[in-house]
Design a protein around this motif. Structure first.
Motif, PDB file in Angstrom:
ATOM      1  N   THR A 124     -38.684  69.098 -25.453  1.00  0.00           N
ATOM      2  CA  THR A 124     -39.491  69.162 -26.664  1.00  0.00           C
ATOM      3  C   THR A 124     -40.955  69.359 -26.283  1.00  0.00           C
ATOM      4  O   THR A 124     -41.344  69.131 -25.133  1.00  0.00           O
ATOM      5  CB  THR A 124     -39.383  67.867 -27.493  1.00  0.00           C
ATOM      6  N   ALA A 126     -43.307  67.435 -27.177  1.00  0.00           N
ATOM      7  CA  ALA A 126     -43.832  66.115 -26.829  1.00  0.00           C
ATOM      8  C   ALA A 126     -43.563  65.794 -25.369  1.00  0.00           C
ATOM      9  O   ALA A 126     -44.367  65.132 -24.707  1.00  0.00           O
ATOM     10  CB  ALA A 126     -43.220  65.054 -27.736  1.00  0.00           C
ATOM     11  N   GLY A 131     -39.975  61.969 -28.108  1.00  0.00           N
ATOM     12  CA  GLY A 131     -39.777  63.308 -28.637  1.00  0.00           C
ATOM     13  C   GLY A 131     -38.320  63.724 -28.660  1.00  0.00           C
ATOM     14  O   GLY A 131     -37.871  64.427 -29.576  1.00  0.00           O
TER      15      GLY A 131
END
Length: 611
Positions: A124, A126, A131
């Motif tokens: 992801t 993040a 995440g």
């Protein structure tokens, strides 16, 4: 619910207060403890090279280092968390402070496994444990039942595949704190997803491993490996080393409530003892408290040693649950791309026949000589094993990332070939594994990336480019220079999945194909897999690129595959039974005629005993 694994080393908060610190350091005659940067506290020497100290005022959250006689400060090799990376201080963690909400979770039987391999940092935007939680509902909808997470053990720098870890008990701070990882696992369990973790017991990474400074007995120079002296599993002092890794297994399975571990490259473990360390680790899996839940031991093993996958007469596991089947990947890859260099040379002559052998017997190489390995014989007989013992895949981190430019199979093969091999993968009796983004034919590559200190970084970059010099495509030094630098930030950034693609063509269509096939797997195949034994597989080949295979499932029905994996139409007798799936361009009339177009696949289920 509280979960904590007690270990004979590391920092452990005590029930009545205080913390006990313990280090195995047989190579030095004194060790001091530096707590929160304060004055050094001498540790007491104990038998067998151990040093220990209980500090009444210590508590969770304290940072600590061990000081060696030469003044070198080192982190705890059994650190539960190193917030400032591998060279920094370790943190005392109270595992009992985390409240687990998944007390009723008992895991899932292995026949239900559909695995999804992912790298936390690039899965992801993040790039962390939190995440990843945001994508769990998507994975459930896809039809996945198990996350298989690439290693999270603390590695140097902020970016790494994970196979350069040096603190095997500490989740890397780049991904979050230990409790963040626990929240991811609990969230997965809430959705019915198993979580398996990749662990590396064959070597330590090249930066941040301080064991040589105080525990040279952790390594055995009698065994030489690509990383230097092997980890000492069979020499003098090996009991403490073996215990370190046995506890690592139990730590992840108990304290983090994981559903299994994948043991990376056990063929690179050097151990002449009996039982060997893999066998001892298998015993540890069986010893996990609360073993009523399903716990799975997955292996990677180039040697194709079927002995580690043996079942008893009742189908019960004796050691490993399953092995990544590299052979079947190589067959799929040669068929779909036509590439035959490197290790693909072993599959070049008869890729479809070897694919048929993988699907019906497990390994393609069961003791035959390998051209790539200069005639060395590879593998053991595996036809007696159930399909559940072999994890099939079209792609994984190794097979993509070890290419110079990290191309995925969908970047190399035609869409029609991709549909065909995907249909074979997802409906076969063996548990399938997907690599993150595969299910929507992501445009992102998966390159080799890391973040080492300057001098090591230079050596790794040069070594990576030199590694490809033996391939004709990279004979020109200028071309080799175009290979992405593993240490460059942009190399990592290029690998982060773009999730917006799932709403666009052609990615959406690929995703729908995967969802459709996995839904069929769940409806028709998974409920019949338990108790099938080896499935009494029957394999015929109507042509050099055409397979006809059927298996007896656990309820006595027969699952049947007919696949033309070539560029030319072929004639083949259509199977009996209910048609579960036919690839695009292969309708009922074409099947009835026995004429298979190129790259066409049909699956049937026959409830009778006809073949």
């Amino acid at each position: 619910m509280k979960r904590q694994h007690s270990m004979p080393f590391g920092a452990e908060p005590l029930t009545g207060g205080g913390v006990r610190f313990r280090l195995w350091a047989p190579g030095v005659d004194a060790v001091g403890l530096q707590l929160d940067g304060a004055a050094e506290l001498p540790m007491s020497a104990a038998a067998g090279g151990w040093f220990e100290l209980t500090v009444a005022e210590a508590r969770a959250g304290n940072r600590y280092l061990f000081r060696l006689p030469d003044g070198l400060l080192v982190p705890d090799p059994a650190s539960r968390f190193n917030p400032d990376d591998v060279h920094g201080a370790s943190e005392v963690v109270d595992a009992a402070a985390f409240d687990w909400p998944d007390g009723e979770w008992r895991g899932r039987p292995w026949e239900e496994a559909v695995l999804y391999e992912l790298h936390i940092g690039s899965f992801t935007a993040a790039g962390d444990f939190t995440g990843a939680i945001d994508r769990l509902d998507y994975l459930v909808e896809l039809g996945v039942t198990a996350l298989e997470i690439m290693p999270v053990a603390d590695f140097p720098g902020g970016r790494n595949w994970g196979y350069d870890g040096v603190l095997p008990f500490a989740p890397d701070a780049a991904y979050g704190r230990p409790e963040d990882f626990k929240r991811l696992i609990a969230a997965a369990h809430e959705r019915g997803l198993m979580v398996l973790l990749d662990v590396v017991y064959n070597h330590f990474g090249p930066e941040g491993n301080y064991l040589h400074a105080y525990a040279p007995d952790f390594f055995n120079p009698r065994h030489e490996t690509p990383w230097g002296a092997a980890i000492n599993f069979d020499g003098e002092g090996s009991r403490a080393v073996r215990d370190f890794f046995v506890h690592n297994v139990l730590y992840w399975l108990e304290e983090f409530h994981l559903d299994g571990l994948r043991l990376d490259a056990i063929h690179a473990i050097c151990d002449d003892s009996s039982p060997d360390i893999v066998e001892e680790l298998a015993a540890a899996f069986k010893a996990v408290p609360g073993r009523a839940r399903h716990v799975h031991m997955v292996l990677e093993n180039e040697r194709n040693q079927a002995r580690y996958l043996t079942r008893d007469d009742f189908g019960r596991l004796l050691q490993g649950t399953a092995q990544w089947n590299d052979d079947i990947h190589h067959c799929f890859h040669v068929l779909a791309t036509g590439e035959t260099d490197g290790y693909y040379i072993d599959y070049a002559a008869e890729p479809a026949r070897l694919l048929g052998r993988c699907l019906s017997e497990g390994f393609a190489y069961q003791g035959e000589a390998s051209t790539f390995a200069n005639g060395e014989r590879r593998g053991e007989v595996s036809a007696q094993l159930p399909p559940a013992a072999f994890i099939n895949f079209l792609q994984n981190h190794d097979q993509i990332g070890n290419r110079a430019f990290g191309e995925r199979l969908s970047h190399l093969a035609s869409p029609v070939a991709m549909e065909a091999v995907t249909a074979v993968l997802l409906l076969a009796p063996q548990p399938p594994l997907l690599f993150m983004g595969e299910e929507f034919a992501t445009s992102q590559p998966f390159l080799f990336f890391c973040e080492f200190g300057p001098e090591l970084a230079r050596l790794v970059t040069e070594g990576r480019r030199r590694e490809f010099s033996r391939f004709a495509r990279f004979a020109d030094p200028a071309v080799r220079e175009s290979i992405p630098d593993p240490n460059a930030r942009e190399t990592f950034d290029a690998c982060v999945l773009d999730w917006s693609a799932i709403e666009r063509a052609p990615h959406r269509a690929t995703l729908e194909l995967y969802r459709k096939l996995l839904a069929l797997r769940w409806q028709w195949i998974v409920p019949r897999l338990a108790g099938m034994g080896n499935g009494d597989p029957q394999l015929t080949m109507p042509s050099a690129r055409t397979l006809a295979i059927d298996w007896r499932l656990g309820d006595g029905s027969r699952l049947k595959l007919l696949a033309n994996l070539g560029e030319d139409p072929v004639d083949a007798t259509p199977p009996t039974g209910q048609l579960l799936y036919a690839s695009a361009g292969l309708d009922a009339a074409a099947l009835a005629s026995g004429r298979l177009p190129p790259w066409s696949v049909a699956w049937h289920l026959d409830s009778g005993d006809s073949r």
